[in-house]
Write a protein that holds these residues in place. Structure first.
Motif, short mmCIF file in Angstrom:
data_model
loop_
_atom_site.label_atom_id
_atom_site.label_comp_id
_atom_site.label_asym_id
_atom_site.label_seq_id
_atom_site.Cartn_x
_atom_site.Cartn_y
_atom_site.Cartn_z
N ARG A 184 0.82 -1.21 0.00
CA ARG A 184 0.00 0.00 0.00
C ARG A 184 0.86 1.26 0.00
O ARG A 184 0.54 2.24 -0.68
N ARG A 211 -2.82 8.25 3.21
CA ARG A 211 -3.37 7.14 3.99
C ARG A 211 -3.86 7.67 5.34
O ARG A 211 -3.12 8.35 6.04
N SER A 269 -7.99 4.53 9.73
CA SER A 269 -8.64 3.72 8.70
C SER A 269 -9.60 2.69 9.27
O SER A 269 -10.67 2.42 8.71
N ALA A 318 -7.09 2.61 4.38
CA ALA A 318 -6.17 1.53 4.01
C ALA A 318 -6.56 0.20 4.65
O ALA A 318 -5.76 -0.74 4.69
N VAL A 322 -6.69 -5.41 -0.30
CA VAL A 322 -5.73 -4.62 -1.06
C VAL A 322 -5.95 -4.70 -2.57
O VAL A 322 -5.48 -3.83 -3.31
N PHE A 349 -7.40 -1.52 -3.39
CA PHE A 349 -6.82 -0.33 -2.78
C PHE A 349 -6.34 0.66 -3.84
O PHE A 349 -6.62 1.87 -3.77
#
Length: 395
Positions: free
Chosen positions: A63, A93, A97, A120, A124, A127
């Motif tokens: 990420r 980010r 989250s 985040a 993923v 993402f």
């Protein structure tokens, strides 16, 4: 708050991307939709081998690395679409989250700072597409579906394999769910041709048609149990609309079962998200049974207990009979339990009752056949004169 609304309102009620770009947005046929879905299925297959994978075969992109590359994401696409030009500011980010996941929030554009902020804390595989989606807002694309389109466009133009994979996966999920409403058999055929890595990803959030199966309740009634797509609490908010047609099965149901993972510490928060979505669908007045699964490994004594709460273990079958009884109690009455004395010369009626009803007990007597049965209300007129017990119950 007023300043935020004023600034964001300027974005939202400005010219659409379609108008600024000069693209033509018209109606498409089911055949066109199928072709575009096939195209993105092929593209996501192309990019699937180019992204890192975890032990379960799901995307394992870094990420932080995706965020670091985000400022350059729109460089190529602005050549063809100058209206998307803007400062190369990286997506940010969010520290909180996890909290954003609980409140079903995957990102937002802040007009005060010009930053695209992303959650985040969700699979993923999507993402990078979420980063591109929020950066689209940063470039002046306000409407959600247009931001999805621009995210896919910019990601593919960037020639970044991880952004391209995520964007194609996003597009495929939307398209396949739309296609499932008009040509479900085409979706099943397309799904069968997906790369193994994409299929692993799909277990989290991809196209699922409702499946139906018939089961018998304790009172003898046959019901159709429809299993819709599960609610994923950390699904990007711009994907929720893609599942709308699947979720709408809830509106036509007589009873809703909300299956919760009792071992998940966020179980109650996820249940609340589900209730909110059911309210949005107009299904909040439907009888709702909360079913806590995995009670064999969870601290079930901590779970709330209400009239329409059932604790089960699908693994070992504990609680299934209680669940069926609860469904029976919540369904509208369609059967009645009656005590009937059928004359011997009415053997055809007795046979019909045996075939169409649930006979709890029968006894041959001198004056006829005594039946304790649960019968369909539609059969009541044919047996009224043979009822012995007027105090029968609705089921």
């Amino acid at each position: 708050y007023g300043g935020f609304c004023l600034l964001w309102g300027t974005y939202y009620y400005g010219d659409d991307f379609v108008e600024k770009s000069g693209l033509d947005m018209g109606e498409i046929s089911a055949e066109d939709l199928e072709l575009v879905t096939l195209y993105f299925a092929a593209r996501v297959n192309d990019f699937a081998p180019l992204v890192p994978r975890d032990g379960e075969g799901c995307c394992a992109s870094d990420r932080a690395a995706l965020l670091a590359r985000s400022p350059a994401l729109f460089r190529r696409v602005t050549g063809d679409f100058p209206c998307l030009a803007g400062p190369e500011v990286p997506a940010k980010r969010m520290f909180f989250s996890r909290i954003m996941s609980i409140i079903d929030f995957t990102g937002f554009f802040c007009p005060f700072t010009g930053e695209a902020n992303v959650n985040a804390d969700f699979p993923v595989g999507l993402f990078a597409a979420t980063v591109a989606h929020e950066l689209s807002h940063q470039r002046g694309v306000a409407k959600e579906q247009e931001a999805n389109f621009v995210a896919v466009l910019a990601s593919l133009e960037s020639e970044d394999s991880e952004y391209s994979y995520s964007a194609c996966l996003l597009a495929f999920v939307h398209l396949a769910n739309a296609l499932a409403t008009v040509k479900p058999e085409a979706v099943r055929m397309i799904d069968a041709g997906l790369d193994a890595g994409v299929l692993a990803e799909n277990k989290l959030f991809a196209t699922l048609d409702p499946t139906a199966r018939s089961i018998q309740l304790p009172d003898g009634r046959e019901i159709m149990l429809i299993d819709t797509v599960g609610f994923v609490s950390r699904l990007p908010h711009f994907l929720v609309e893609a599942f709308q047609s699947t979720l709408e099965e809830a509106v036509s149901a007589d009873v809703l079962l909300m299956i919760c993972d009792a071992s998940d510490p966020d179980c109650e928060a996820q249940a609340e998200v589900t209730r909110d979505i059911l309210k949005e669908l107009g299904a909040e007045d439907k009888p709702l049974i909360t079913v806590y699964n995995k009670c064999d490994i969870a601290d079930s004594y901590l779970l709330p207990v209400t009239r329409n709460t059932v604790k089960i273990s699908a693994l070992n079958g504990v609680g299934i009979s209680s669940l069926l009884e609860c469904i029976t109690e919540n369904l509208p009455p369609t059967r009645k339990r009656v005590l009937l004395l059928i004359p011997f010369d009415k053997g055809g009626l007795a046979a019909r009752i045996r075939n169409r009803s649930r006979v709890l007990q029968e006894e041959y007597r001198n004056d006829g056949l005594l039946l304790d049965a649960v019968i369909d209300v539609s059969d009541m007129p044919s047996v009224l004169e043979y009822i012995q017990d007027e105090d029968f119950n609705e089921t």
